[in-house]
Design an enzyme around this catalytic site. Structure first.
Site, PDB file in Angstrom:
ATOM      1  N   LYS A 185      22.147  37.073  43.792  1.00  0.00           N
ATOM      2  CA  LYS A 185      21.753  36.352  42.816  1.00  0.00           C
ATOM      3  C   LYS A 185      22.468  35.707  42.701  1.00  0.00           C
ATOM      4  O   LYS A 185      23.249  35.805  41.654  1.00  0.00           O
ATOM      5  CB  LYS A 185      21.456  37.612  41.738  1.00  0.00           C
ATOM      6  CG  LYS A 185      20.148  37.687  41.155  1.00  0.00           C
ATOM      7  CD  LYS A 185      20.248  36.244  40.204  1.00  0.00           C
ATOM      8  CE  LYS A 185      20.736  36.286  39.056  1.00  0.00           C
ATOM      9  NZ  LYS A 185      20.497  34.955  38.768  1.00  0.00           N
ATOM     10  N   GLU A 260      34.177  38.970  37.270  1.00  0.00           N
ATOM     11  CA  GLU A 260      35.093  37.596  37.207  1.00  0.00           C
ATOM     12  C   GLU A 260      34.166  37.444  35.772  1.00  0.00           C
ATOM     13  O   GLU A 260      33.359  36.902  35.981  1.00  0.00           O
ATOM     14  CB  GLU A 260      35.098  37.153  38.299  1.00  0.00           C
ATOM     15  CG  GLU A 260      35.487  37.672  39.462  1.00  0.00           C
ATOM     16  CD  GLU A 260      37.134  37.899  39.294  1.00  0.00           C
ATOM     17  OE1 GLU A 260      37.656  37.358  39.227  1.00  0.00           O
ATOM     18  OE2 GLU A 260      37.678  38.863  39.791  1.00  0.00           O
ATOM     19  N   CYS A 294      36.321  28.400  34.298  1.00  0.00           N
ATOM     20  CA  CYS A 294      36.359  29.746  34.047  1.00  0.00           C
ATOM     21  C   CYS A 294      37.646  29.911  33.188  1.00  0.00           C
ATOM     22  O   CYS A 294      38.325  30.555  32.192  1.00  0.00           O
ATOM     23  CB  CYS A 294      36.099  30.980  34.285  1.00  0.00           C
ATOM     24  SG  CYS A 294      36.710  30.689  36.224  1.00  0.00           S
ATOM     25  N   GLU A 391      35.231  31.473  23.936  1.00  0.00           N
ATOM     26  CA  GLU A 391      35.153  30.175  25.053  1.00  0.00           C
ATOM     27  C   GLU A 391      33.652  29.745  24.682  1.00  0.00           C
ATOM     28  O   GLU A 391      32.711  29.939  24.705  1.00  0.00           O
ATOM     29  CB  GLU A 391      34.382  31.136  26.471  1.00  0.00           C
ATOM     30  CG  GLU A 391      34.410  30.507  27.372  1.00  0.00           C
ATOM     31  CD  GLU A 391      34.753  30.947  28.389  1.00  0.00           C
ATOM     32  OE1 GLU A 391      32.953  32.271  28.578  1.00  0.00           O
ATOM     33  OE2 GLU A 391      34.827  30.935  29.957  1.00  0.00           O
TER      34      GLU A 391
END
Ligand code: NAD
Length: 489
Positions: A185, A260, A294, A391
């Site tokens: 997905k 992750e 990331c 973030e």
């Protein structure tokens, strides 16, 4: 409608299930070109019943042995052939990726090149999956034991939009090498290259049903997949809040989960670092891919004696980066992925300003069309400011000066994130000592944006569960079975 730009690599409004395109039943989602802000195609949004069909196809493929029944060597050859096909189709895939994500075409090509290496690496490991032989028991009654490594089963691979081919390359070849069958997905923001890759897997000779792709929004399609009782493992890349939801959703059948997740990586610059070499590297560590990485180095901790010099140097480097449409030649950076992401970045920079940050460069949207944002350096920030503690996933650097190594390490570690970091120093002992003290899954010394499929990557703390890449990345898709028999004589 097929995507003109790619010939017929992808069939719009369709999923890839059981080795073929399956038209989506309901509402399609627009695919937006973030460099223009306009739709250029559509993808299907899978309902739970359509997710069921994809999972059933993967389940059948796993249970009837069409993939697990092949020898490791045969699986290896097929994964290698898929790598070859990705390489052959690099131009089409790179165009698709550049349009879908916004990244410059040359960067898309390079990322697909990285992905190819990942497929080849795990093709090389597919015939090296084995356990151990262990003798157990007492002198009077001895047993011979051995362990077998077996595939976990059906794996759901859920990815983010920032680097679709590399993100998938960290999952799919490892899953295939282990013998798993998968339902992928991809992010609804960037699904096209993943659909194309599934079709290439079939062309490579990987049996139908082994690699399936459903597209759609996370809360419907992703949720149905994560809760599905016939899925044995979820490998997820995305944000921490969604990662936590996935861990909850997986509880139903206690499927295995690897996560992750996000990061807020610190770059620690000592006064003895080679600053001429460091400044451009630090700039690209935060601004590359418009900051949508990331592991991006978004917190700069720099010794007070060189803080202004380094911060101004990065600001100047950032100002010189060429920003523009991904398919136009010569651009260093493209747009952000979406209006939502642009609003998010603007909101964080606004909050930084309100909290007293000094804007050394950027701090503004670029142009009226598309979602471009200028590389931004914010000085005089403090760890408590939102712009430093959360973030952002955009081209925004927060600069903090420090006086002692202990202070730098304390501030670097004072976060719920633990994905990556880097140390910049001319003294090897200092650099390695700081590297040991950082609570992150990856540390660079005089480099930030480096790595390869050979090196495991993953998060400490809330940055995740498990590892991708390297031999560890393969182990996530394997179960260990112990077999024991009495030894006679
Ligand atoms: P996201 O968490 O919003 O979405 C990630 C994926 O999860 C998408 O495919 C989405 O559709 C799906 N999803 C959303 N809600 C879901 C639900 N309830 N159930 C199942 N699936 C669901 O993240 P994003 O915006 O796509 O990506 C940005 C984030 O990804 C950042 O936090 C970034 O740091 C992280 N990221 C981490 C890594 C890594 O390797 N650690 C790599 C790339 C990106």
């Amino acid at each position: 409608m097929t995507h003109k730009i790619t010939g017929d690599l992808v069939q719009a409004d369709s999923f890839f299930v059981d080795g073929d395109w399956k038209p989506a039943r309901a509402d399609a989602l627009d695919v937006i070109d973030p460099g223009l802000g306009t739709a250029f195609s559509r993808i299907g949004s899978a309902e739970p019943a359509e997710v069921d069909q994809a999972v059933a196809a993967a389940r059948r493929a796993f249970d009837d042995g069409r993939w697990t029944g092949l020898s490791g060597q045969d699986r290896s050859l097929l994964i290698w052939r898929l790598a070859d096909l990705i390489e052959t189709n690099v131009e089409q895939l790179a165009h698709l990726e550049s349009r879908d994500v916004g990244m410059p075409l040359a960067q898309a090509r390079a990322m697909i090149g990285e992905a190819v290496k990942m497929y080849r690496y795990y093709a090389g490991l597919a015939d090296k999956v084995y356990g151990e032989s262990i003798e157990i028991g007492s002198s009077a009654l001895r047993f011979q034991g051995y362990t077998r490594k077996e595939p976990v089963g059906v794996a759901a691979l859920i990815t983010s939009w920032n680097a679709p081919m590399v993100g998938l390359g960290m999952k799919l070849p490892a899953a295939l090498a282990a013998g798993c069958c998968v339902v992928i997905k991809p992010s609804e923001e960037a699904s096209l290259s993943t659909l194309a890759l599934a079709a290439l897997a079939t062309e490579a000779g990987i049996p139908g049903g082994v690699v399936n792709v459903v597209t759609g929004v996370g809360t419907t399609t992703g949720d149905a997949l994560v809760k599905h009782p016939e899925v044995d493992l979820v490998s997820f890349t995305g944000s921490i809040p969604v990662g936590k939801q996935i861990a909850q959703s997986a509880l139903g059948n206690l499927k295995k989960v690897t996560l992750e997740l996000g990061g807020k990586s610190a770059m620690i610059v000592m006064p003895d670092a080679d600053l001429d070499a460091a400044i451009p590297a630090l700039s690209l560590a935060v601004f590359w891919n418009a900051g949508q990485i990331c592991t991006a180095g978004t917190r700069l901790l720099v010794h007070r004696s060189v803080a202004e010099q380094v911060a101004q140097g990065i600001a100047e480097h950032g100002r010189a980066l060429k920003i523009g449409y991904g398919l136009d030649d010569g651009n260093d950076l493209g747009p952000l992925i979406s209006q939502r992401q642009l609003d998010r970045v603007e909101g964080y920079v606004h909050s930084g300003r309100e909290d007293g940050a000094r804007v050394l460069s950027g701090g503004e949207r670029l142009g009226e069309q598309g979602y471009y944002y200028a590389p931004t350096v914010l000085a005089d920030v403090t760890p408590a400011m939102k712009v430093v503690s959360e973030e952002i996933f955009g081209p925004v650097l927060g600069v903090m000066a420090f006086d002692t190594v202990d202070e730098a390490v304390r501030v670097a570690n004072n976060t719920e994130y633990g994905l990556a970091g880097s140390v910049w120093s001319g003294d090897a002992a200092t650099a390695h000592s700081i590297a040991r003290r950082l609570r992150t899954g990856k540390v660079g010394i005089n480099v930030h944006r480096a790595g390869g499929v050979q090196m495991p990557i993953g998060g400490y703390k809330e940055s995740g569960w498990g590892r991708e890449c390297g031999p560890e990345g393969l182990q996530e898709y394997l179960e260990t079975k112990s077999v024991i028999q009495p030894l006679i004589g």
